[in-house]
Write an enzyme that holds these catalytic residues in place. Structure first.
Site, PDB file in Angstrom:
ATOM      1  N   THR A   5       5.205   1.172   1.713  1.00  0.00           N
ATOM      2  CA  THR A   5       6.168   0.398   0.922  1.00  0.00           C
ATOM      3  C   THR A   5       6.064   0.756  -0.564  1.00  0.00           C
ATOM      4  O   THR A   5       7.078   0.865  -1.261  1.00  0.00           O
ATOM      5  CB  THR A   5       5.944  -1.109   1.143  1.00  0.00           C
ATOM      6  OG1 THR A   5       6.289  -1.412   2.502  1.00  0.00           O
ATOM      7  CG2 THR A   5       6.816  -1.948   0.218  1.00  0.00           C
ATOM      8  N   SER A  62       0.830  -1.208   0.000  1.00  0.00           N
ATOM      9  CA  SER A  62       0.000   0.000   0.000  1.00  0.00           C
ATOM     10  C   SER A  62       0.862   1.255   0.000  1.00  0.00           C
ATOM     11  O   SER A  62       2.052   1.215   0.281  1.00  0.00           O
ATOM     12  CB  SER A  62      -0.892  -0.006   1.229  1.00  0.00           C
ATOM     13  OG  SER A  62      -0.103  -0.157   2.386  1.00  0.00           O
ATOM     14  N   ARG A  63       0.231   2.356  -0.356  1.00  0.00           N
ATOM     15  CA  ARG A  63       0.863   3.656  -0.191  1.00  0.00           C
ATOM     16  C   ARG A  63       0.578   4.137   1.231  1.00  0.00           C
ATOM     17  O   ARG A  63      -0.271   3.586   1.926  1.00  0.00           O
ATOM     18  CB  ARG A  63       0.254   4.664  -1.172  1.00  0.00           C
ATOM     19  CG  ARG A  63       0.582   4.360  -2.623  1.00  0.00           C
ATOM     20  CD  ARG A  63       0.153   5.523  -3.506  1.00  0.00           C
ATOM     21  NE  ARG A  63       0.264   5.178  -4.914  1.00  0.00           N
ATOM     22  CZ  ARG A  63       1.405   5.238  -5.613  1.00  0.00           C
ATOM     23  NH1 ARG A  63       2.523   5.629  -5.025  1.00  0.00           N
ATOM     24  NH2 ARG A  63       1.429   4.908  -6.888  1.00  0.00           N
ATOM     25  N   ASP A  69      -9.278  -1.682  17.048  1.00  0.00           N
ATOM     26  CA  ASP A  69      -8.646  -2.666  16.193  1.00  0.00           C
ATOM     27  C   ASP A  69      -8.818  -3.997  16.903  1.00  0.00           C
ATOM     28  O   ASP A  69      -8.271  -4.219  17.967  1.00  0.00           O
ATOM     29  CB  ASP A  69      -7.159  -2.305  16.109  1.00  0.00           C
ATOM     30  CG  ASP A  69      -6.526  -2.879  14.871  1.00  0.00           C
ATOM     31  OD1 ASP A  69      -7.186  -3.671  14.182  1.00  0.00           O
ATOM     32  OD2 ASP A  69      -5.380  -2.527  14.607  1.00  0.00           O
TER      33      ASP A  69
END
Lengths: 478, 478
Positions: B190, B181-182, B243
């Protein structure tokens, strides 16, 4: 703001970021929406919602500062609650304070309400939430030692007992300063109905004067913010269609305590499509309501009532007002169900208010109606609120008739409410639906089932279109 | 739309109503925002978000129909879950289908996620949710019988092991088609880092060709929608900062199964400020991950790693890429922590991929690096992805120095990340922060602690302002 704005870039703001907009010493928290390109906004411009304009008190072209909204400390308590831990009074106070300050996004509000439903609020938590909701709102104080209020849990179409009850109770010397809401999703709220009979938009000073003079009022609650937190919770609860006992109790009681009430009569309609489905659930709710109320020195009397079909004949502000007037004036065609409900509830108020022995309240209420004392008191209250009005009459009235003979076995309340709204209610006061039949009635072919009332031909036509597409709003036996 | 628009009035639409906007056979569900007055819109006009324009495929001036959004049947399951009942596979499938179709508002999403946290998803529910999330996304299929992937649970700044691991693993003949992902809230993802070394915006055909040719890729995941439901959940989870294990497992595994992986190495950084706080929690997560993965014939190997401080030296796309290059090229000044982490994780991949005996993977990984085979493979992958690039260098570089001598005892990762973003990362690829020190280092007065990198003087000045106001980002002993 624009995505390429230097503030968005350096602050790392993205769409739906919570931001703090400030100017001078005023600030407002808001959700950021972004646009691309420059047709609407220059690179260093921000557009604001009407609410934000007002809260900031800025004029077009003024400079505002936009930054990340500060971290909301009380969200730690919400997360704590999500993970199954109970909260104490300071935690509820912080949460409710942040909610009222507008710091919670819809996502935060939904999480708090869902967590309070997944692990239901216990009695202590309900008391603490109620206290917190009272603390952030306005409060009314009265010189009389006994202040009566009433509340209906979960609306029933046409259930406009409030003006009748206030008139009966005040006529018997008990103080009843009633504030009511306008319609949110329904074709009429009590305030909308009452507004066709007298002004209801009273400021606090006027409201106090009316109550001191007449012992009662029927005003719109919008001018007094008795429970601003509840206003925020309600919108999310409606979107989720989640309604929990703890939240319901905190919502009702916070407003009653803030309104300065000492005694409250609570109408709990019970029926398969009502908010409370059966009598066990209603009894449990009543018991918890009593328990929590007692912690605020508030005496409650809950009455379980029939919630299976609409009350009265009219649906829409003026049409419902006509039902109220018919009962108060002892008209021969007054809707009997509305009269009976009002008498039972007013009777309970007279009993807990010490004006009638147990079991004798309804008789006194009926007598107050029959002798015209209730009507005189209602006229006096209307006069004190700014003068009695005659409900408007719709320019366009059209019957919808039975296409064949039969007995009425079902009435679709939800779609009738929608029909009334398409006809213009509640904005068009005279608009709505009047019922010519009730469940169990026999009708002949061509006889009217309902009448549509509209103020404009266009609205009548919207409503007729809808009625044509929904011929089964009233179901007849074969 | 305007509040006085006839559609809003007759449909009873109010601000934030969920509406269905349709034209021809295309439709999109949206939240309504209303404006008053006519400066921006005519009474019968609606403005649309960029997304809605694209989904509807309309041009300016075309006619759209707006009505209430249809009732969302799956919300009954969400309410059911809120009230403590567990859900079955069809219920999860309906919920996830509606989420991906954009029918859930933020309020609905928050309620679903909160309910799955308040009563945690059990193993069966986690499997059913994972299946549902896979079903609504794209899937990749590969001819090789063994496909390796890796995943890091909870980002650690600078933890850019992925390009190194892919190079080592692919150099040893195991297929590793990696999508990343950005950055969303961090200074670099990455994909952002890799983009300074080679094109990453590959369509599925190109991605397949690269993997067939080189046995591996490091591409941006945006072109393949492996788990579109997760994209929606993540935004709300981030806003709530909630989360849960069940959602985390479903999120990770849905993407790995959809990507066609058979074996996955999972990096679980453990530390007091990391996502997983202690080794017991990490062990439990690893065990549940293994159990759920096995239901999809997916083999997992979870590694608990040090999550106490950032990895490598650079913070920002190009600066992190330089760390990656240094390790791959065996540079003498390559950050040793990054090398060791990559070797351990690649070693685990080589072991579960059958290329090394148990306990021998790390040695093989290290040898693959030392002999230059990893570097050759990385060059070949970059070539196949469209050509190797040299990471850009910032025009403005400025050291921040120690105001006195001392030993570094604390580094505030959160504020360093913010500093890197103010300097322009990740949009400005060369921008960010490079660390000259690590915890435990002794520094003399006037020696550099970090260097700021910016592409423009304005961004450098933003970052310097922030650094001045936050002199304690690096804490020294007295």
């Amino acid at each position: 703001m624009r995505t390429d704005c230097h503030v968005c870039r350096s602050e790392g703001l993205s769409s739906r970021s919570q931001v703090l907009v400030s100017t001078g010493n005023r600030k407002v928290q808001a959700a950021l929406y972004q646009i691309e390109g420059g047709a609407l906004l220059a690179i260093d411009e921000a557009a604001l919602s009407e609410t934000a304009w007002k809260l900031l008190g800025v004029a077009d072209g003024e400079v505002v500062h936009v930054s990340h909204a500060p971290a909301i400390e009380s969200l730690a308590s919400v997360r704590h609650r999500i993970y199954g831990h109970r909260l104490d009074a300071p935690a509820f106070a912080e949460i409710v304070g942040d909610v009222v300050a507008g710091r919670y996004s819809d996502v935060h509000l939904a999480a708090f309400l869902t967590a309070s439903a997944a692990l239901p609020l216990d009695d202590d938590e309900t008391v603490d939430l109620t206290s917190a909701m009272i603390a952030v709102g306005d409060s009314l104080r009265w010189s009389a030692p006994l202040i009566i209020d009433k509340h209906c849990v979960g609306g029933l179409p046409g259930n406009r007992t409030t003006p009748i009850i206030v008139a009966i109770v005040a006529a018997n010397g008990i103080v009843m300063p009633k504030t009511s809401s306008r319609a949110i999703t329904s074709p009429a709220g009590t305030a909308d109905t009452m507004e066709t009979l007298a002004p209801v938009d009273l400021d606090i000073a006027t409201l106090k004067r009316v109550v001191e003079q007449e012992g009662g009022c029927i005003a719109w609650g919008g001018a007094v913010h008795l429970s601003p937190a509840d206003d925020r919770f309600v919108r999310i609860e409606r979107e989720l269609d989640v309604d929990t006992e703890g939240q319901l109790i905190a919502s009702v009681l916070s407003k009653k305590v803030a309104a300065g009430s000492t005694h409250v009569v609570i109408d709990i309609p019970v029926g398969p499509t009502a908010k409370v489905r059966n009598s066990e659930a209603a009894e449990r709710l009543a018991e918890r309501m009593r328990l929590v109320a007692s912690r605020f020195n508030l005496t409650t009397r809950c009455l379980l009532t029939d919630g299976t079909q609409p009350v009265g004949r009219g649906i829409g502000p003026a049409l419902e007002a006509l039902d109220v007037l018919a009962v108060l004036r002892n008209a021969s065609d007054a809707p009997d169900d509305l009269r009976r409900r009002a008498v039972v509830l007013a009777g309970a108020a007279l009993e807990i208010g010490g004006k009638a022995e147990a079991g004798q309240g309804a008789a006194l209420a009926l007598e107050t109606l029959a002798t015209g004392r209730a009507w005189s008191k209602f006229e006096a209250i209307c006069q004190a609120q700014g003068g009695m009005r005659t409900p408007p009459v719709a320019a366009h009235v059209q019957p919808l008739t039975a296409s064949r003979a039969g007995r009425v076995v079902h009435i679709d309340n939800r779609r009738l409410a929608r029909l009334a709204k398409l006809a213009g209610a509640p904005d068009a006061k005279a608009a709505g639906v009047s019922m010519d039949i009730r469940i169990g009635d026999e009708v002949g072919r061509g006889e009217p089932l309902i009448h549509l009332h509209a103020e404009t031909a266009a609205e009548l036509s919207y409503a007729l279109d809808y009625a044509e597409r929904n011929p089964d709003m009233v179901t007849l036996t074969l």
